[in-house]
Design an enzyme around this catalytic site. Sequence first.
Site, short mmCIF file in Angstrom:
data_model
loop_
_atom_site.label_atom_id
_atom_site.label_comp_id
_atom_site.label_asym_id
_atom_site.label_seq_id
_atom_site.Cartn_x
_atom_site.Cartn_y
_atom_site.Cartn_z
CD GLU A 149 -8.62 0.94 7.44
OE1 GLU A 149 -8.36 -0.05 8.17
OE2 GLU A 149 -8.10 2.02 7.93
CG HIS A 176 -5.81 -2.36 8.71
ND1 HIS A 176 -6.06 -1.11 8.82
CD2 HIS A 176 -4.53 -2.58 8.72
CE1 HIS A 176 -4.86 -0.30 9.29
NE2 HIS A 176 -3.87 -1.43 9.11
CG ASP A 232 -0.42 -0.52 2.43
OD1 ASP A 232 0.91 -0.54 2.63
OD2 ASP A 232 -1.07 -1.05 3.30
CG ASP A 283 -8.82 -0.84 11.60
OD1 ASP A 283 -8.10 -1.67 11.23
OD2 ASP A 283 -9.17 0.28 10.83
#
Length: 257
Positions: free
Chosen positions: A143, A138, A67, A136
Amino acid sequence: MEVIIKDTYEEMSIEAAKIIKDAIHLKPNLVLGLATGTTPIGTYKELIRMHQAGELDFSKVVTFNLDEYVGMPSTHDQSYHYFMHENLFNDINIAPDNVHVPSGVVKDFKRYCQWYEDEIAKVGGVDLQVLGIGSDGHIGFNEPGTSLASRTMVVTLTEETIRDNSRFFDRIEDVPRLAITMGVGTIMEAKHCLLVANGKKKAGPVAALVEGPITSQVTASALQMHPNATVIFDEAATSKLKRIDYYKWTYENRPEV
Ligand code: F6R
């Protein structure tokens, strides 16, 4: 899923680096998927050490990063391009042409994302994908709520991720809101996935990844469906796992293959 628990961050990092080293020894032109973030820094340090000790040759290795922030030029010191050069590429003998980090500054993201997927396919897919896990849950920047079949795309970061990553920026307002990321479906096509996580802040996401339901609310949980996933944790990250003794027992009694 193979669960490996090590006492410390250093041991976790050495174990992950060993797996990468063995994979490169088996296939010198390994296609290696890479992650940024704090967690894999120790693994990259160990890979650099192995390279400098003459144990590891990266000359034929091809890399693809997960990413990058949208809008961030590769020269920016918070870009993932910059991170990868600082923490790994500058200190190993990787060929610059073999390095792929998604660009955050293209005009046509839709076409670019397809191009990134095509480049991965052209070299036969990712052999070994290094991953971290967000607070979270991910993987990459997929997400909560992202399709578990998603492909490389532009995503909106959650407030939690923005808050987590603001530690690297002067002000939280400076953290980009958008990122380009390999999708969960892209990651799941890697032949081997290797996830590292450490520290008690990761205990919740780690438990959800290993023992929770498979859900797009915790995109890392998709790894439960992966035929060849290895997860390596330090002790602190495992405090919420229920079957910890079994994972340790399994590791101690693993068959020699
Ligand atoms: C980074 C990435 C993210 C991180 C995750 C954990 O390329 O894909 O999924 O792995 O946010 O980050 P750290 O290691 O900083 O806790």
